[in-house]
Design a protein around this motif. Sequence first.
Motif, PDB file in Angstrom:
ATOM      1  N   THR A 150       0.853  -1.190   0.000  1.00  0.00           N
ATOM      2  CA  THR A 150       0.000   0.000   0.000  1.00  0.00           C
ATOM      3  C   THR A 150       0.893   1.245   0.000  1.00  0.00           C
ATOM      4  O   THR A 150       2.056   1.186   0.437  1.00  0.00           O
ATOM      5  N   PRO A 151       0.385   2.378  -0.467  1.00  0.00           N
ATOM      6  CA  PRO A 151       1.192   3.612  -0.455  1.00  0.00           C
ATOM      7  C   PRO A 151       1.722   3.976   0.933  1.00  0.00           C
ATOM      8  O   PRO A 151       2.838   4.485   1.054  1.00  0.00           O
ATOM      9  N   GLU A 152       0.968   3.652   1.976  1.00  0.00           N
ATOM     10  CA  GLU A 152       1.411   3.971   3.338  1.00  0.00           C
ATOM     11  C   GLU A 152       2.692   3.226   3.703  1.00  0.00           C
ATOM     12  O   GLU A 152       3.481   3.696   4.522  1.00  0.00           O
ATOM     13  N   GLN A 153       2.902   2.069   3.097  1.00  0.00           N
ATOM     14  CA  GLN A 153       4.100   1.277   3.384  1.00  0.00           C
ATOM     15  C   GLN A 153       5.359   1.880   2.757  1.00  0.00           C
ATOM     16  O   GLN A 153       6.453   1.393   3.001  1.00  0.00           O
ATOM     17  N   SER A 154       5.194   2.939   1.983  1.00  0.00           N
ATOM     18  CA  SER A 154       6.337   3.598   1.352  1.00  0.00           C
ATOM     19  C   SER A 154       7.018   4.598   2.283  1.00  0.00           C
ATOM     20  O   SER A 154       8.068   5.135   1.940  1.00  0.00           O
ATOM     21  N   GLU A 155       6.425   4.829   3.445  1.00  0.00           N
ATOM     22  CA  GLU A 155       7.004   5.812   4.361  1.00  0.00           C
ATOM     23  C   GLU A 155       8.318   5.309   4.965  1.00  0.00           C
ATOM     24  O   GLU A 155       8.440   4.146   5.345  1.00  0.00           O
ATOM     25  N   ILE A 156       9.276   6.211   5.025  1.00  0.00           N
ATOM     26  CA  ILE A 156      10.511   5.979   5.767  1.00  0.00           C
ATOM     27  C   ILE A 156      10.451   6.908   6.973  1.00  0.00           C
ATOM     28  O   ILE A 156      10.348   8.128   6.809  1.00  0.00           O
ATOM     29  N   LYS A 157      10.479   6.319   8.148  1.00  0.00           N
ATOM     30  CA  LYS A 157      10.402   7.112   9.377  1.00  0.00           C
ATOM     31  C   LYS A 157      11.814   7.450   9.848  1.00  0.00           C
ATOM     32  O   LYS A 157      12.771   6.718   9.566  1.00  0.00           O
TER      33      LYS A 157
ATOM     34  N   ALA B  49      22.159   1.351   5.446  1.00  0.00           N
ATOM     35  CA  ALA B  49      22.034   2.170   4.233  1.00  0.00           C
ATOM     36  C   ALA B  49      21.579   1.308   3.062  1.00  0.00           C
ATOM     37  O   ALA B  49      20.750   1.727   2.252  1.00  0.00           O
ATOM     38  N   GLU B  50      22.079   0.088   2.973  1.00  0.00           N
ATOM     39  CA  GLU B  50      21.676  -0.796   1.878  1.00  0.00           C
ATOM     40  C   GLU B  50      20.194  -1.136   1.959  1.00  0.00           C
ATOM     41  O   GLU B  50      19.492  -1.142   0.943  1.00  0.00           O
ATOM     42  N   GLU B  51      19.692  -1.395   3.153  1.00  0.00           N
ATOM     43  CA  GLU B  51      18.272  -1.724   3.317  1.00  0.00           C
ATOM     44  C   GLU B  51      17.379  -0.536   2.949  1.00  0.00           C
ATOM     45  O   GLU B  51      16.365  -0.709   2.265  1.00  0.00           O
ATOM     46  N   LEU B  52      17.761   0.654   3.364  1.00  0.00           N
ATOM     47  CA  LEU B  52      16.971   1.844   3.004  1.00  0.00           C
ATOM     48  C   LEU B  52      17.085   2.140   1.522  1.00  0.00           C
ATOM     49  O   LEU B  52      16.096   2.505   0.871  1.00  0.00           O
ATOM     50  N   ASN B  53      18.275   1.971   0.955  1.00  0.00           N
ATOM     51  CA  ASN B  53      18.458   2.157  -0.478  1.00  0.00           C
ATOM     52  C   ASN B  53      17.589   1.179  -1.266  1.00  0.00           C
ATOM     53  O   ASN B  53      16.972   1.552  -2.274  1.00  0.00           O
ATOM     54  N   ASN B  54      17.511  -0.076  -0.804  1.00  0.00           N
ATOM     55  CA  ASN B  54      16.663  -1.068  -1.477  1.00  0.00           C
ATOM     56  C   ASN B  54      15.202  -0.645  -1.450  1.00  0.00           C
ATOM     57  O   ASN B  54      14.482  -0.799  -2.442  1.00  0.00           O
ATOM     58  N   LYS B  55      14.755  -0.113  -0.328  1.00  0.00           N
ATOM     59  CA  LYS B  55      13.362   0.339  -0.238  1.00  0.00           C
ATOM     60  C   LYS B  55      13.119   1.485  -1.217  1.00  0.00           C
ATOM     61  O   LYS B  55      12.110   1.496  -1.934  1.00  0.00           O
ATOM     62  N   ILE B  56      14.039   2.426  -1.282  1.00  0.00           N
ATOM     63  CA  ILE B  56      13.876   3.580  -2.174  1.00  0.00           C
ATOM     64  C   ILE B  56      13.866   3.135  -3.634  1.00  0.00           C
ATOM     65  O   ILE B  56      12.995   3.536  -4.404  1.00  0.00           O
ATOM     66  N   ARG B  57      14.803   2.290  -4.027  1.00  0.00           N
ATOM     67  CA  ARG B  57      14.849   1.883  -5.445  1.00  0.00           C
ATOM     68  C   ARG B  57      13.707   0.940  -5.816  1.00  0.00           C
ATOM     69  O   ARG B  57      13.219   0.950  -6.938  1.00  0.00           O
ATOM     70  N   ALA B  58      13.193   0.165  -4.852  1.00  0.00           N
ATOM     71  CA  ALA B  58      12.040  -0.702  -5.111  1.00  0.00           C
ATOM     72  C   ALA B  58      10.768   0.104  -5.318  1.00  0.00           C
ATOM     73  O   ALA B  58       9.818  -0.372  -5.923  1.00  0.00           O
TER      74      ALA B  58
ATOM     75  N   ILE C  50      11.268  10.544  -1.993  1.00  0.00           N
ATOM     76  CA  ILE C  50      12.653  10.177  -2.285  1.00  0.00           C
ATOM     77  C   ILE C  50      12.630   9.192  -3.442  1.00  0.00           C
ATOM     78  O   ILE C  50      12.144   8.067  -3.306  1.00  0.00           O
ATOM     79  N   GLN C  51      13.127   9.630  -4.588  1.00  0.00           N
ATOM     80  CA  GLN C  51      13.066   8.792  -5.778  1.00  0.00           C
ATOM     81  C   GLN C  51      14.377   8.095  -6.107  1.00  0.00           C
ATOM     82  O   GLN C  51      14.382   7.098  -6.810  1.00  0.00           O
ATOM     83  N   LYS C  52      15.474   8.608  -5.602  1.00  0.00           N
ATOM     84  CA  LYS C  52      16.776   7.982  -5.847  1.00  0.00           C
ATOM     85  C   LYS C  52      17.630   8.145  -4.609  1.00  0.00           C
ATOM     86  O   LYS C  52      17.480   9.089  -3.849  1.00  0.00           O
ATOM     87  N   SER C  53      18.542   7.225  -4.455  1.00  0.00           N
ATOM     88  CA  SER C  53      19.493   7.316  -3.349  1.00  0.00           C
ATOM     89  C   SER C  53      20.805   6.697  -3.809  1.00  0.00           C
ATOM     90  O   SER C  53      20.861   5.983  -4.807  1.00  0.00           O
ATOM     91  N   LYS C  54      21.833   6.983  -3.058  1.00  0.00           N
ATOM     92  CA  LYS C  54      23.155   6.474  -3.383  1.00  0.00           C
ATOM     93  C   LYS C  54      23.878   6.217  -2.068  1.00  0.00           C
ATOM     94  O   LYS C  54      23.763   7.006  -1.129  1.00  0.00           O
ATOM     95  N   ILE C  55      24.604   5.135  -2.012  1.00  0.00           N
ATOM     96  CA  ILE C  55      25.354   4.791  -0.809  1.00  0.00           C
ATOM     97  C   ILE C  55      26.825   5.124  -1.031  1.00  0.00           C
ATOM     98  O   ILE C  55      27.405   4.772  -2.069  1.00  0.00           O
ATOM     99  N   LYS C  56      27.393   5.808  -0.056  1.00  0.00           N
ATOM    100  CA  LYS C  56      28.818   6.103  -0.093  1.00  0.00           C
ATOM    101  C   LYS C  56      29.406   5.645   1.229  1.00  0.00           C
ATOM    102  O   LYS C  56      28.961   6.091   2.289  1.00  0.00           O
ATOM    103  N   GLU C  57      30.356   4.741   1.146  1.00  0.00           N
ATOM    104  CA  GLU C  57      30.986   4.244   2.360  1.00  0.00           C
ATOM    105  C   GLU C  57      32.071   5.212   2.798  1.00  0.00           C
ATOM    106  O   GLU C  57      32.892   5.635   1.987  1.00  0.00           O
ATOM    107  N   GLU C  58      32.047   5.551   4.053  1.00  0.00           N
ATOM    108  CA  GLU C  58      33.069   6.421   4.633  1.00  0.00           C
ATOM    109  C   GLU C  58      34.237   5.567   5.078  1.00  0.00           C
ATOM    110  O   GLU C  58      34.076   4.506   5.631  1.00  0.00           O
TER     111      GLU C  58
END
Length: 156
Positions: free
Chosen positions: A102-109, A118-127, A147-155
């Motif tokens: 559902t659209p409500e499940q697209s929320e990132i709190k 970061a990988e898990e949140l990136n997967n949600k965004i790209r999915a 949020i339509q795109k994201s990118k992970i950068k390792e420090e």
Amino acid sequence: SICLHPSPLPKYRGGSPLQHQIISGEKESAVTLFIMNEQVDKGPILWQEEFSLDGDLTEIFDRIIEKGKKGLNEVIDIYLKQGNLKGTLQDENKATYYKRRTPEQSEIKISDFDKYTAEELNNKIRALQDPYPNAFIICKDRTKLFIQKSKIKEEK
């Protein structure tokens, strides 16, 4: 009727299979062509081939389209040679089911940043890229920041 399902059936039966796979961290999926019956995604499998879930949704859709065309051509060839399509019954012991998102499940709190990598949140965004209900954060003024795109950068 023949259905194209973007999962390695019998896994990920039901709604939003692609999104559920990406959000679950799957790296590979499959395009499955199966004979439809009265049950959801349960008919005999005619053809199945793996593809990568790397990249954004546009790249993933392109892979699904190419695999789907290949599979359909092979299924048609089999039908023309044999005059029928039987398929292989699915292994019910390996079946998993998912409901349509559902659209409500697209929320990132904000609390999700402490719960997920970061990988898990990136997967949600790209999915949840277009055409799906995009990932969003509700801001203090109750507006939604999509949020339509994201990118992970390792420090280092």
